[in-house]
Write a protein that holds these residues in place. Structure first.
Motif, short mmCIF file in Angstrom:
data_model
loop_
_atom_site.label_atom_id
_atom_site.label_comp_id
_atom_site.label_asym_id
_atom_site.label_seq_id
_atom_site.Cartn_x
_atom_site.Cartn_y
_atom_site.Cartn_z
N CYS A 6 0.82 -1.32 -0.02
CA CYS A 6 0.06 -0.15 -0.06
C CYS A 6 0.83 1.43 -0.01
CB CYS A 6 -0.89 -0.06 1.21
SG CYS A 6 -2.22 1.11 1.24
N GLN A 7 0.57 2.24 -1.09
CA GLN A 7 1.32 3.49 -0.85
C GLN A 7 0.17 4.53 -0.98
OE1 GLN A 7 4.69 4.07 -0.93
NE2 GLN A 7 4.79 2.05 -0.20
N ARG A 8 0.75 5.89 -1.02
CA ARG A 8 -0.18 6.82 -1.15
C ARG A 8 -0.42 7.20 -2.48
NH1 ARG A 8 2.87 10.74 2.90
NH2 ARG A 8 3.83 9.06 3.88
N THR A 9 0.31 6.81 -3.53
CA THR A 9 0.16 7.22 -4.83
C THR A 9 0.09 6.09 -5.76
OG1 THR A 9 2.47 7.73 -5.38
CG2 THR A 9 1.16 9.53 -4.45
N GLN A 10 -0.72 5.97 -6.81
CA GLN A 10 -0.63 4.89 -7.65
C GLN A 10 0.70 4.75 -8.38
OE1 GLN A 10 -3.65 2.75 -8.04
NE2 GLN A 10 -2.30 1.50 -8.79
N SER A 11 1.28 5.62 -8.79
CA SER A 11 2.58 5.48 -9.59
C SER A 11 3.59 4.89 -8.66
CB SER A 11 3.14 6.88 -9.81
OG SER A 11 3.45 7.78 -8.75
N LYS A 12 3.66 5.07 -7.19
CA LYS A 12 4.46 4.61 -6.38
C LYS A 12 4.07 3.20 -6.19
CE LYS A 12 8.11 4.73 -3.55
NZ LYS A 12 9.23 4.99 -4.24
N VAL A 13 2.87 2.62 -5.83
CA VAL A 13 2.65 1.42 -5.81
C VAL A 13 2.64 0.73 -7.06
CG1 VAL A 13 -0.01 1.34 -6.45
CG2 VAL A 13 0.88 -0.12 -4.43
N ASP A 14 2.64 1.16 -8.20
CA ASP A 14 2.73 0.32 -9.29
C ASP A 14 4.53 0.29 -9.40
OD1 ASP A 14 0.29 0.34 -10.02
OD2 ASP A 14 0.29 2.00 -11.32
N GLU A 15 5.02 1.45 -9.15
CA GLU A 15 6.50 0.99 -9.29
C GLU A 15 7.12 -0.12 -8.31
OE1 GLU A 15 10.48 3.32 -7.57
OE2 GLU A 15 8.92 4.58 -8.16
N ILE A 16 6.55 -0.32 -7.03
CA ILE A 16 7.09 -1.23 -6.30
C ILE A 16 6.42 -2.56 -6.52
CG2 ILE A 16 6.70 -2.05 -3.94
CD1 ILE A 16 6.82 0.79 -2.94
N GLY A 17 5.05 -2.73 -6.64
CA GLY A 17 4.38 -3.62 -7.44
C GLY A 17 5.12 -4.40 -8.75
N ASP A 18 5.52 -3.44 -9.69
CA ASP A 18 6.12 -3.94 -10.86
C ASP A 18 7.46 -4.80 -10.48
OD1 ASP A 18 3.92 -3.13 -12.50
OD2 ASP A 18 4.97 -1.40 -13.27
N ALA A 19 8.22 -4.11 -9.29
CA ALA A 19 9.40 -4.46 -9.21
C ALA A 19 9.35 -5.88 -8.57
CB ALA A 19 10.37 -3.64 -8.30
N PHE A 20 8.26 -6.21 -7.65
CA PHE A 20 8.39 -7.34 -7.07
C PHE A 20 7.28 -8.27 -7.35
CE2 PHE A 20 10.29 -4.23 -4.42
CZ PHE A 20 11.39 -5.02 -3.59
N GLY A 21 6.67 -8.24 -8.55
CA GLY A 21 5.63 -8.91 -8.96
C GLY A 21 4.34 -9.01 -7.99
N ILE A 22 3.96 -7.93 -7.67
CA ILE A 22 2.69 -7.87 -6.82
C ILE A 22 1.60 -7.46 -7.79
CG2 ILE A 22 1.76 -6.77 -4.65
CD1 ILE A 22 4.55 -6.13 -3.75
N GLU A 23 0.63 -8.35 -7.49
CA GLU A 23 -0.72 -8.09 -8.50
C GLU A 23 -1.60 -7.24 -7.67
OE1 GLU A 23 -2.48 -11.70 -10.12
OE2 GLU A 23 -0.28 -12.53 -10.19
N ASN A 24 -1.93 -7.40 -6.40
CA ASN A 24 -3.00 -6.90 -5.67
C ASN A 24 -2.18 -5.45 -5.08
OD1 ASN A 24 -4.75 -8.86 -6.36
ND2 ASN A 24 -4.41 -9.83 -4.22
N ARG A 25 -2.73 -4.28 -5.47
CA ARG A 25 -2.07 -3.09 -5.23
C ARG A 25 -3.12 -2.03 -4.55
NH1 ARG A 25 1.82 -2.43 -10.41
NH2 ARG A 25 2.66 -4.85 -10.71
N TYR A 26 -2.59 -1.52 -3.65
CA TYR A 26 -3.56 -0.63 -2.93
C TYR A 26 -3.00 0.98 -2.61
CZ TYR A 26 -5.90 -4.92 -1.81
OH TYR A 26 -6.60 -6.17 -2.11
N THR A 27 -3.97 1.81 -2.78
CA THR A 27 -3.43 3.39 -2.25
C THR A 27 -4.27 3.42 -1.17
OG1 THR A 27 -5.01 4.23 -3.95
CG2 THR A 27 -2.58 4.03 -4.71
N ASP A 28 -5.40 2.70 -0.93
CA ASP A 28 -6.29 2.94 0.54
C ASP A 28 -6.06 1.82 1.42
OD1 ASP A 28 -8.54 2.62 2.13
OD2 ASP A 28 -9.81 4.10 0.64
N TYR A 29 -5.56 2.26 2.55
CA TYR A 29 -5.22 1.23 3.63
C TYR A 29 -6.39 0.39 4.04
CZ TYR A 29 -3.43 -0.24 8.10
OH TYR A 29 -2.73 -1.36 9.29
#
Length: 93
Positions: free
Chosen positions: A1-24
């Motif tokens: 979970c990150q505050r911005t979609q761009s940051k959550v996508d950056e991390i998700g892409d780097a680690f192969g995470i499918e489920n991504r959240y910007t809302d805790y």
């Protein structure tokens, strides 16, 4: 979970995470998530930890701050409702 979609996508892409959240709170609703590691500004730790515990998650908190006092206030001194509530070896919570 990150505050911005761009940051959550950056991390998700780097680690192969499918489920991504910007809302805790949305993250807490995910039944596939068993554990939460709180690594946000310290003043958010207690509230976010309590929310995660109430959602049935295991919680690790980077810097507990006033975590212990708030846990006692919210869970009752002398009651140990969950074994993973605050496990520093101190069993008097």
């Amino acid at each position: 979970c990150q505050r911005t979609q761009s940051k959550v996508d950056e991390i998700g892409d780097a680690f192969g995470i499918e489920n991504r959240y910007t809302d805790y709170n949305e993250l807490l609703k995910d039944p596939n998530i068993d554990a939460i590691h709180i690594n946000t500004p310290i003043n958010n730790h207690a509230a976010q930890s309590l929310a995660a515990l109430r959602a049935g998650k295991h919680v690790a908190c980077t810097v507990p701050g006033d975590y212990r006092r708030r846990m006692q206030a919210n869970c009752g001194r002398g009651k140990r409702n969950r074994p993973d509530l605050y496990d520093d070896g101190n069993r008097d919570l």
